[in-house]
Design an enzyme around this catalytic site. Sequence first.
Site, PDB file in Angstrom:
ATOM      1  N   GLN A  51       0.805  -1.226   0.000  1.00 43.64           N
ATOM      2  CA  GLN A  51       0.000   0.000   0.000  1.00 43.64           C
ATOM      3  C   GLN A  51       0.837   1.275   0.000  1.00 43.64           C
ATOM      4  O   GLN A  51       0.331   2.348  -0.307  1.00 43.64           O
ATOM      5  CB  GLN A  51      -0.946   0.019   1.216  1.00 43.64           C
ATOM      6  CG  GLN A  51      -2.010  -1.063   1.163  1.00 43.64           C
ATOM      7  CD  GLN A  51      -2.825  -1.063   2.431  1.00 43.64           C
ATOM      8  OE1 GLN A  51      -2.454  -1.690   3.416  1.00 43.64           O
ATOM      9  NE2 GLN A  51      -3.933  -0.336   2.429  1.00 43.64           N
ATOM     10  N   CYS A  92     -10.533  -0.310   4.132  1.00 46.73           N
ATOM     11  CA  CYS A  92      -9.118  -0.367   3.753  1.00 46.73           C
ATOM     12  C   CYS A  92      -8.618   1.061   3.537  1.00 46.73           C
ATOM     13  O   CYS A  92      -9.320   1.873   2.934  1.00 46.73           O
ATOM     14  CB  CYS A  92      -8.979  -1.180   2.471  1.00 46.73           C
ATOM     15  SG  CYS A  92      -7.290  -1.299   1.864  1.00 46.73           S
ATOM     16  N   GLU A 135      -4.488  -8.118   5.276  1.00 49.09           N
ATOM     17  CA  GLU A 135      -3.164  -7.565   4.946  1.00 49.09           C
ATOM     18  C   GLU A 135      -2.341  -8.545   4.102  1.00 49.09           C
ATOM     19  O   GLU A 135      -1.609  -8.134   3.208  1.00 49.09           O
ATOM     20  CB  GLU A 135      -2.394  -7.183   6.214  1.00 49.09           C
ATOM     21  CG  GLU A 135      -3.070  -6.137   7.104  1.00 49.09           C
ATOM     22  CD  GLU A 135      -3.528  -4.895   6.374  1.00 49.09           C
ATOM     23  OE1 GLU A 135      -2.908  -4.514   5.354  1.00 49.09           O
ATOM     24  OE2 GLU A 135      -4.531  -4.302   6.803  1.00 49.09           O
ATOM     25  N   HIS A 138      -3.119  -8.181   0.519  1.00 49.72           N
ATOM     26  CA  HIS A 138      -2.425  -7.059  -0.137  1.00 49.72           C
ATOM     27  C   HIS A 138      -1.079  -7.506  -0.704  1.00 49.72           C
ATOM     28  O   HIS A 138      -0.687  -7.098  -1.791  1.00 49.72           O
ATOM     29  CB  HIS A 138      -2.169  -5.918   0.859  1.00 49.72           C
ATOM     30  CG  HIS A 138      -3.336  -4.998   1.051  1.00 49.72           C
ATOM     31  ND1 HIS A 138      -3.910  -4.285   0.022  1.00 49.72           N
ATOM     32  CD2 HIS A 138      -4.015  -4.649   2.171  1.00 49.72           C
ATOM     33  CE1 HIS A 138      -4.902  -3.539   0.501  1.00 49.72           C
ATOM     34  NE2 HIS A 138      -4.990  -3.742   1.808  1.00 49.72           N
TER      35      HIS A 138
HETATM   36 NI    NI Z   1      -6.310  -2.847   3.156  1.00 49.24          NI
END
Ligand code: NI
Length: 169
Positions: A51, A92, A135, A138
């Site tokens: 991210q 998120c 997570e 991701h």
């Molecule tokens: Ni997220």
Amino acid sequence: MALLPILCYPDPKLHTVAAPVAAVDARIRTLVSDMLETMYEAKGIGLAATQVNVHERLIVIDVSEQRDAPLVLINPELLWTSEQTHLNEEGCLSVPGIYDGVMRHDAVKVQALDGNGQRRLIETDGLLAVCIQHEMDHLLGKVFVEYLSPLKRNRIKTKMLKAQREARS
Ligand code: NI
């Protein structure tokens, strides 16, 4: 310490598959502290390196009420998941303002290195188990909205792109 910019859906970089962290060295320790600062500032309960556009297998989490129990997972591996699943309402930091239900395992067992490079075994359920699953997705390039119907996902994509255009103008 530095705040890191968070990628926003539907940025294609969010779909990058992360590589293992080669060594828990000074660079990784700086990344961990910057990611924790970024997560606390954004009032999130978890943040994956993906991210912040770093494509290495690293996650920070804090599901505590007092926001004083940071958990660092480096090269996490799922060893076991419960058969039992439940629908969990998720959001998120990369999809601001959107919340929707995702099916998650009730409990998980994960092996990872902590921020000091020490091997840790985490067996947990509840919010922490859900957060770890979110997570870890991701790190595989998967955002939670991809579990929703194509119709919902397209609506979210349109909404996000509009918000991003408005933020720039
Ligand atoms: Ni997220």
